[in-house]
Design a protein around this motif. Structure first.
Motif, short mmCIF file in Angstrom:
data_model
loop_
_atom_site.label_atom_id
_atom_site.label_comp_id
_atom_site.label_asym_id
_atom_site.label_seq_id
_atom_site.Cartn_x
_atom_site.Cartn_y
_atom_site.Cartn_z
N SER A 88 -1.62 -7.17 10.10
CA SER A 88 -2.36 -8.44 10.06
C SER A 88 -3.75 -8.25 9.47
O SER A 88 -4.39 -9.22 9.04
N LEU A 89 -4.21 -7.00 9.41
CA LEU A 89 -5.52 -6.68 8.83
C LEU A 89 -5.41 -6.36 7.34
O LEU A 89 -6.43 -6.07 6.71
N ARG A 90 -4.21 -6.41 6.80
CA ARG A 90 -3.98 -5.98 5.42
C ARG A 90 -4.36 -7.08 4.43
O ARG A 90 -3.84 -8.19 4.48
N GLN A 91 -5.24 -6.74 3.55
CA GLN A 91 -5.54 -7.56 2.39
C GLN A 91 -4.83 -6.92 1.21
O GLN A 91 -4.26 -5.83 1.33
N PRO A 92 -4.85 -7.56 0.04
CA PRO A 92 -4.27 -6.88 -1.11
C PRO A 92 -4.88 -5.49 -1.26
O PRO A 92 -6.11 -5.35 -1.28
N PRO A 93 -4.06 -4.42 -1.31
CA PRO A 93 -4.60 -3.06 -1.34
C PRO A 93 -5.46 -2.79 -2.55
O PRO A 93 -5.19 -3.30 -3.64
N THR A 94 -6.52 -2.00 -2.36
CA THR A 94 -7.39 -1.62 -3.48
C THR A 94 -6.93 -0.31 -4.04
O THR A 94 -6.23 0.47 -3.41
N SER A 95 -7.29 -0.04 -5.30
CA SER A 95 -6.91 1.20 -5.97
C SER A 95 -8.11 1.71 -6.75
O SER A 95 -9.03 0.96 -7.07
N ASP A 96 -8.09 2.98 -7.05
CA ASP A 96 -9.14 3.58 -7.87
C ASP A 96 -8.89 3.28 -9.34
O ASP A 96 -7.75 3.20 -9.76
N GLU A 104 0.81 -1.22 0.00
CA GLU A 104 0.00 0.00 0.00
C GLU A 104 0.85 1.27 0.00
O GLU A 104 1.98 1.27 0.49
N ASP A 105 0.29 2.35 -0.55
CA ASP A 105 0.94 3.65 -0.36
C ASP A 105 0.20 4.51 0.66
O ASP A 105 0.70 5.56 1.06
N SER A 106 -1.00 4.07 1.10
CA SER A 106 -1.80 4.86 2.03
C SER A 106 -2.57 3.94 2.97
O SER A 106 -2.91 2.81 2.61
N GLY A 107 -2.83 4.46 4.17
CA GLY A 107 -3.59 3.67 5.14
C GLY A 107 -4.37 4.54 6.10
O GLY A 107 -3.98 5.68 6.38
N LEU A 108 -5.49 4.00 6.57
CA LEU A 108 -6.34 4.65 7.57
C LEU A 108 -6.51 3.66 8.71
O LEU A 108 -7.13 2.61 8.54
N VAL A 109 -5.95 3.97 9.86
CA VAL A 109 -5.96 3.06 11.00
C VAL A 109 -6.67 3.73 12.17
O VAL A 109 -6.41 4.89 12.48
N THR A 110 -7.60 3.02 12.79
CA THR A 110 -8.25 3.51 14.01
C THR A 110 -7.97 2.52 15.14
O THR A 110 -7.77 1.33 14.91
#
Length: 323
Positions: free
Chosen positions: A315-323, A196-202
């Motif tokens: 561990s929550l990372r799946q293959p990253p999605t893109s637009d 990924e190049d970007s992430g949103l973590v809470t």
């Protein structure tokens, strides 16, 4: 940094890249050069400290080799790419009675040190919300074909290479996190990296309160900011700038912001910039600690904890999605 420090001596240099070793020989005449760590550990001059500033995947095995040879080690971020590897470093350090220093230079930033101080003094009261934003540029000038950067196995991911010292700052000040959720995106790095190049973590803070970590290396042309905003019982504050180099907002009950020492400028790597150039304080801390004048600013257990937190996020990372 070692050469510049009056209490330290550069006794050897090790690198596998013959082009780089030629440049090092010119810059540091008279300092022995070795083409492999094993070669130095077998035949090199005696040293007290091994400094490891190599591709991420090499940090753990090289640190363990140095420790087993009786050296203290300084490990550039990240300490390792897996919790199990970080644990092996800790075990080797205990076994050999040696010290491990992590390079987490944000801890030396005057605004960050100030935040740590007022948090521990109870000035903030109960923490409500913590927001950490890291918006940097890392494009084809950084992720070059054929290198280790951007590969899953050798780099590990954006949080490891770019922002582990911000995860460290979060842990150093506010403690551990739990109840993590995350979304990962790949906006413009599909041809540059394997992650990924970007992430949103809470997350929730174990000590109370909640937080977010928003990060990206998809920013066009140059870094935008690194910032840390805190909403707490007794007021709010924000550390900002590109490298958390200033207190942009501080409104706390019965408190006046003191004058803080200036923050060092950013590391300039030519086409891109890194975090504030606080490595001189890292070397200072290593020298002072070994000479029993101080203690390690970032120890092995804290380095292990940062690796573990990032591993839990990923561990929550799946293959990253893109637009």
């Amino acid at each position: 940094m070692v050469v510049r420090h009056p209490g330290a001596t550069l006794v050897a240099l090790v690198d596998t890249d013959p082009t780089l070793t030629q440049a090092l020989a010119t810059e540091f005449p008279g300092v022995p050069l070795y083409s492999a760590l094993s070669e130095y550990l077998t035949a090199g001059p005696e040293a007290d400290v091994l400094t490891i500033a190599t591709p991420n995947y090499q940090h753990a095995p090289q640190a363990i080799a140095g420790l087993q040879a009786g050296l203290h080690v300084v490990i550039e971020k990240p300490m390792a790419l897996r919790k199990t590897d970080a644990q092996a470093i800790v075990h080797a350090a205990w076994q050999m009675n040696r010290l491990v220093f992590g390079v987490m230079q944000n801890r030396y930033s005057p605004p960050a040190a100030w935040l740590k101080q007022i948090y521990e003094a109870g000035t903030l009261g109960q923490i409500y919300l913590v927001q950490l934003n890291c918006f940097w540029n890392r494009d084809a000038r950084y992720y070059r074909p054929g290198g280790w950067r951007g590969t899953q196995a050798q780099d590990g991911g954006t949080l490891f290479t770019q922002f582990s010292h911000f995860v460290d700052l979060l842990y150093w000040v506010f403690g551990d996190i739990t109840n993590i959720s995350a979304r990962f995106r790949d906006f413009n790095h599909q041809n540059l990296t394997e992650f990924e190049d970007s992430g949103l973590v809470t997350f929730d803070l174990v000590r109370g309160g909640s937080g977010t970590l928003q990060y990206s290396t998809a920013v066009w042309d140059r870094n935008l900011e690194s910032s840390l905003t805190v909403v707490a019982e007794h007021g709010s504050l924000r550390l900002g700038g590109q490298y958390l180099d200033k207190v942009e907002y501080c409104h706390l009950r019965d408190y006046h912001l003191p004058a803080l020492p200036p923050t060092n400028p950013a590391n300039n790597y030519g086409a891109y910039q890194g975090s504030a150039a606080n490595h001189v304080q890292v070397i200072e801390n290593v020298v002072d600690t070994i000479q029993n004048r101080s203690c390690a600013t970032t120890n092995a257990l804290e380095g292990l904890k940062v690796v573990e937190i990032i591993e839990r996020i990923y561990s929550l990372r799946q293959p990253p999605t893109s637009d």
